[in-house]
Structure formats: C-alpha cells, structure tokens
Design an enzyme around this catalytic site. Structure first.
Site, PDB file in Angstrom:
ATOM      1  N   HIS A  62      -9.629  18.371 -43.131  1.00  0.00           N
ATOM      2  CA  HIS A  62      -8.737  17.884 -44.182  1.00  0.00           C
ATOM      3  C   HIS A  62      -7.367  17.545 -43.609  1.00  0.00           C
ATOM      4  O   HIS A  62      -7.059  17.819 -42.460  1.00  0.00           O
ATOM      5  CB  HIS A  62      -8.620  18.880 -45.356  1.00  0.00           C
ATOM      6  CG  HIS A  62      -7.718  20.046 -45.105  1.00  0.00           C
ATOM      7  ND1 HIS A  62      -7.245  20.848 -46.119  1.00  0.00           N
ATOM      8  CD2 HIS A  62      -7.198  20.564 -43.967  1.00  0.00           C
ATOM      9  CE1 HIS A  62      -6.479  21.788 -45.607  1.00  0.00           C
ATOM     10  NE2 HIS A  62      -6.439  21.651 -44.318  1.00  0.00           N
ATOM     11  N   CYS A 107      -1.253  21.716 -41.430  1.00  0.00           N
ATOM     12  CA  CYS A 107      -2.243  21.038 -42.270  1.00  0.00           C
ATOM     13  C   CYS A 107      -1.835  19.590 -42.566  1.00  0.00           C
ATOM     14  O   CYS A 107      -2.591  18.853 -43.194  1.00  0.00           O
ATOM     15  CB  CYS A 107      -2.493  21.823 -43.559  1.00  0.00           C
ATOM     16  SG  CYS A 107      -3.522  23.281 -43.295  1.00  0.00           S
ATOM     17  N   HIS A 112      -7.867  18.090 -39.216  1.00  0.00           N
ATOM     18  CA  HIS A 112      -8.240  19.307 -38.485  1.00  0.00           C
ATOM     19  C   HIS A 112      -9.226  20.050 -39.368  1.00  0.00           C
ATOM     20  O   HIS A 112      -9.315  19.787 -40.576  1.00  0.00           O
ATOM     21  CB  HIS A 112      -7.007  20.179 -38.210  1.00  0.00           C
ATOM     22  CG  HIS A 112      -6.351  20.611 -39.476  1.00  0.00           C
ATOM     23  ND1 HIS A 112      -5.483  19.804 -40.162  1.00  0.00           N
ATOM     24  CD2 HIS A 112      -6.496  21.726 -40.223  1.00  0.00           C
ATOM     25  CE1 HIS A 112      -5.110  20.422 -41.267  1.00  0.00           C
ATOM     26  NE2 HIS A 112      -5.715  21.578 -41.330  1.00  0.00           N
ATOM     27  N   HIS A 118     -11.352  23.542 -40.926  1.00  0.00           N
ATOM     28  CA  HIS A 118     -11.314  24.961 -41.293  1.00  0.00           C
ATOM     29  C   HIS A 118     -12.748  25.435 -41.473  1.00  0.00           C
ATOM     30  O   HIS A 118     -13.625  24.666 -41.881  1.00  0.00           O
ATOM     31  CB  HIS A 118     -10.574  25.179 -42.613  1.00  0.00           C
ATOM     32  CG  HIS A 118      -9.095  24.960 -42.531  1.00  0.00           C
ATOM     33  ND1 HIS A 118      -8.229  25.898 -42.019  1.00  0.00           N
ATOM     34  CD2 HIS A 118      -8.334  23.911 -42.896  1.00  0.00           C
ATOM     35  CE1 HIS A 118      -6.989  25.433 -42.085  1.00  0.00           C
ATOM     36  NE2 HIS A 118      -7.019  24.223 -42.614  1.00  0.00           N
ATOM     37  N   ASP A 174     -19.911  20.434 -46.778  1.00  0.00           N
ATOM     38  CA  ASP A 174     -20.114  20.907 -45.403  1.00  0.00           C
ATOM     39  C   ASP A 174     -20.123  19.751 -44.406  1.00  0.00           C
ATOM     40  O   ASP A 174     -20.801  18.746 -44.617  1.00  0.00           O
ATOM     41  CB  ASP A 174     -21.423  21.692 -45.302  1.00  0.00           C
ATOM     42  CG  ASP A 174     -21.559  22.413 -43.966  1.00  0.00           C
ATOM     43  OD1 ASP A 174     -20.534  22.888 -43.433  1.00  0.00           O
ATOM     44  OD2 ASP A 174     -22.692  22.499 -43.455  1.00  0.00           O
ATOM     45  N   HIS A 175     -19.337  19.922 -43.331  1.00  0.00           N
ATOM     46  CA  HIS A 175     -19.210  18.899 -42.273  1.00  0.00           C
ATOM     47  C   HIS A 175     -18.684  17.572 -42.810  1.00  0.00           C
ATOM     48  O   HIS A 175     -19.033  16.510 -42.305  1.00  0.00           O
ATOM     49  CB  HIS A 175     -20.526  18.723 -41.506  1.00  0.00           C
ATOM     50  CG  HIS A 175     -20.790  19.854 -40.550  1.00  0.00           C
ATOM     51  ND1 HIS A 175     -21.182  21.097 -40.982  1.00  0.00           N
ATOM     52  CD2 HIS A 175     -20.681  19.942 -39.209  1.00  0.00           C
ATOM     53  CE1 HIS A 175     -21.316  21.893 -39.934  1.00  0.00           C
ATOM     54  NE2 HIS A 175     -21.012  21.219 -38.845  1.00  0.00           N
ATOM     55  N   GLU A 185      -9.608  30.082 -46.778  1.00  0.00           N
ATOM     56  CA  GLU A 185      -9.362  28.979 -45.846  1.00  0.00           C
ATOM     57  C   GLU A 185      -9.202  29.524 -44.426  1.00  0.00           C
ATOM     58  O   GLU A 185      -9.555  28.874 -43.450  1.00  0.00           O
ATOM     59  CB  GLU A 185      -8.114  28.193 -46.251  1.00  0.00           C
ATOM     60  CG  GLU A 185      -7.935  26.915 -45.447  1.00  0.00           C
ATOM     61  CD  GLU A 185      -6.810  26.058 -45.994  1.00  0.00           C
ATOM     62  OE1 GLU A 185      -7.105  25.059 -46.652  1.00  0.00           O
ATOM     63  OE2 GLU A 185      -5.641  26.415 -45.767  1.00  0.00           O
TER      64      GLU A 185
HETATM   65 NI    NI Z   1      -5.530  22.898 -42.949  1.00  0.00          NI
END
Ligand code: NI
Length: 135
Positions: free
Chosen positions: A15, A34, A40, A42, A80-81, A125
């Site tokens: 995200h 972020c 990047h 999580h 996911d992914h 997160e």
């Molecule tokens: Ni982040």
C-alpha cells in the site's frame, strides 16, 4: 449466554498512504514510511470474531470452518498479494490505512454472517499496531 468465537487469518499486501491534495512535506510528516511513493508491504494479521448464543443442536456460536472459508473467499482472495491502492476497488479513493482496511473487511463479511450474531474485526498492520472495528 453469549460466547465470542474467533478465527485468525493473515494476508500480505502492498500500500501507500497519500493525499494528492497535500504537498510532499505534509504527506511525509503525516504518513511517514507508509508514504513511500514506490509502495511497500505489510504482513497483516486478522482476527475475525462472531458473538452470539450457542446453538443448542451443534454447540457452536458459528461453525469456524464456515468462518474460515468466508474469510478465504471474501478477504484473502480480495486482498492477499494485492497492491491495495491499485488492485482493490474499495481503495480507489480511500487511503488503505489499517482502520479503513478493517472497515472494508467487516463490510465484506457482514452480509455472510447470520444477522443475529455480532461481528468484530481486529486487524494487525504490525505486531504492535492494530485496530478494531465492530460496525
Ligand atoms: Ni504501510
């Protein structure tokens, strides 16, 4: 007598937190790492809980196998992914913060859980940062 039954799950997603109506400086100040322009990832951990009366026949509040499959179908397959900003329509105009992701997950699951039950979503997160949404 109400009991809360929970199922853990996890997914990985990328995200970026950003507001195009703010300048670079303010975006960096508010969103920190972020805000990285190249995105990047999580490793999100999820706890979905259903609270309600115990069914007298089964002894279950909810069959956790069913909850497991609902999470797989409606949450993991959607998130996911994925790059949340780009791949997930709900975040087209919504920052994918943990708070907003928890609300999106809750909204995806709510129609599939018996209306007599309460639904709670806890989303981690990071191992230390988590949010809770109960509708
Ligand atoms: Ni982040």
């Amino acid at each position: 007598m109400k009991v809360k039954a929970s199922r853990k799950a996890s997914f990985n997603a990328a995200h970026r937190l950003h507001r195009s109506d703010w300048d670079e400086e303010k975006n960096k100040a508010v969103f920190g790492k972020c805000n990285n322009p190249k995105y990047h990832g999580h490793n999100y951990d999820l706890i979905v809980s259903v609270t309600g009366e115990i069914d007298q026949e089964t002894g279950f509040v909810m069959d956790l196998k069913v909850l497991k499959d609902l999470i797989k179908e409606h949450v993991e397959q959607a998130l996911d992914h994925k790059n949340l900003n780009i791949d997930v329509p709900e975040f087209k105009d919504l920052n994918p913060t943990a708070e907003n992701i928890a609300v999106v997950i809750w909204n995806k699951l709510r129609p599939h859980i018996n209306q007599s039950k309460e639904l709670e979503v806890v989303l981690y997160e990071t191992p230390r940062n988590f949010v809770t949404y109960t509708g």
